[in-house]
Design an enzyme around this catalytic site. Structure first.
Site, PDB file in Angstrom:
ATOM      1  N   GLY A  55       0.848  -1.188   0.000  1.00  0.00           N
ATOM      2  CA  GLY A  55       0.000   0.000   0.000  1.00  0.00           C
ATOM      3  C   GLY A  55       0.883   1.237   0.000  1.00  0.00           C
ATOM      4  N   GLN A  77       3.214   9.871   0.992  1.00  0.00           N
ATOM      5  CA  GLN A  77       4.466   9.110   1.091  1.00  0.00           C
ATOM      6  C   GLN A  77       5.368   9.338  -0.122  1.00  0.00           C
ATOM      7  OE1 GLN A  77       2.468   5.179   2.181  1.00  0.00           O
ATOM      8  NE2 GLN A  77       4.335   5.075   3.412  1.00  0.00           N
ATOM      9  N   CYS A 118       6.280  -0.176   7.560  1.00  0.00           N
ATOM     10  CA  CYS A 118       5.860   1.040   6.861  1.00  0.00           C
ATOM     11  C   CYS A 118       6.983   1.501   5.939  1.00  0.00           C
ATOM     12  CB  CYS A 118       5.530   2.130   7.884  1.00  0.00           C
ATOM     13  SG  CYS A 118       5.063   3.691   7.132  1.00  0.00           S
ATOM     14  N   LEU A 119       6.645   1.802   4.697  1.00  0.00           N
ATOM     15  CA  LEU A 119       7.653   2.244   3.731  1.00  0.00           C
ATOM     16  C   LEU A 119       8.318   3.546   4.154  1.00  0.00           C
ATOM     17  CD1 LEU A 119       5.650   1.442   0.467  1.00  0.00           C
ATOM     18  CD2 LEU A 119       7.652   0.210   1.317  1.00  0.00           C
ATOM     19  N   HIS A 144      -4.161   1.766   7.733  1.00  0.00           N
ATOM     20  CA  HIS A 144      -2.767   2.234   7.745  1.00  0.00           C
ATOM     21  C   HIS A 144      -2.619   3.446   6.807  1.00  0.00           C
ATOM     22  CE1 HIS A 144       1.731   1.365   7.990  1.00  0.00           C
ATOM     23  NE2 HIS A 144       1.664   2.206   6.978  1.00  0.00           N
ATOM     24  N   GLU A 145      -3.179   3.340   5.613  1.00  0.00           N
ATOM     25  CA  GLU A 145      -3.045   4.437   4.640  1.00  0.00           C
ATOM     26  C   GLU A 145      -3.861   5.661   5.046  1.00  0.00           C
ATOM     27  OE1 GLU A 145      -0.641   4.059   2.888  1.00  0.00           O
ATOM     28  OE2 GLU A 145      -0.488   1.897   2.770  1.00  0.00           O
ATOM     29  N   HIS A 165      -1.867   7.606   7.370  1.00  0.00           N
ATOM     30  CA  HIS A 165      -0.874   8.459   6.685  1.00  0.00           C
ATOM     31  C   HIS A 165      -1.497   9.768   6.228  1.00  0.00           C
ATOM     32  CE1 HIS A 165       2.816   6.264   6.628  1.00  0.00           C
ATOM     33  NE2 HIS A 165       2.316   5.202   6.026  1.00  0.00           N
TER      34      HIS A 165
HETATM   35 ZN   LIG Z   1       3.113   3.337   6.048  1.00  0.00          ZN
END
Ligand SMILES: [Zn+2]
Length: 179
Positions: free
Chosen positions: A44, A49, A92-93, A134-135, A138
């Site tokens: 995702g 991000q 998490c990226l 999660h998104e 963000h």
């Molecule tokens: Zn993340």
């Protein structure tokens, strides 16, 4: 084209993202976001991000837990209702090397628009519900480190400092699902 993923410490990850109003120009951004997510082995990715202040995110959980094809674009999403409880290890990226058990509602009622601007409302559970939450976090300026106890957060202070300094830019370990 894969874009650069911004990390913890960048102010764009701490703000509430703007709603999408012009749907006609989204296509190249969405393509780039999918490229970026796949290149980083994520499931995702939210627009902020990659440094874009817009309320949209992409998800691909195909082939995980035999979900089958499950590729999604969610725009101007809003969690209307939620219930239940589940724990799951998230990566998490934007927080390379950090892995945390995060408690979240098990199911959600989610309102969103697709890339043509059409509105949808859906009950969602399982991994997709988790990825959406999660998104959405963000897009509201929230990280997984804000979803755990202060004691657990203390345990990753060193990693957070290194990420802020730019020392860690990419996770070596790929065991957890990252989004
Ligand atoms: Zn993340």
């Amino acid at each position: 084209m894969a874009l650069e993923i911004v990390h913890y410490g960048d102010p764009i990850l701490r703000k509430v993202c703007k709603p999408v109003e012009d749907f006609s120009t989204l296509s190249p951004l969405l393509d780039d976001m999918f490229d970026t997510m796949y290149e980083a082995n994520g499931i995702g990715l939210a627009a902020n991000q990659v440094g874009v202040d817009l309320n949209l995110f992409v998800i691909d959980i195909s082939d995980i837990e035999s979900e089958g094809e499950s590729i999604h674009i969610f725009i101007n999403g809003k969690i209307m209702d939620s219930g239940g409880e589940s724990w799951f290890e998230e990566g998490c990226l934007s927080l390379p090397e950090v892995r945390l058990e995060v408690k979240r509602p098990e199911f959600i009622e989610f309102k969103y628009q697709d890339e043509s601007g059409k509105e949808h409302k859906q009950k969602i559970d399982g991994l997709l519900a988790r990825a959406i939450q999660h998104e959405m976090d963000h897009l509201n300026g929230i990280f997984i480190v804000d979803r755990v106890s202060s004691a657990v957060k203390m345990g990753v202070q060193k990693e957070l400092k290194m990420i802020k300094k730019g020392t860690v830019t990419r996770a070596k370990d790929r065991k957890a699902l990252v989004f």
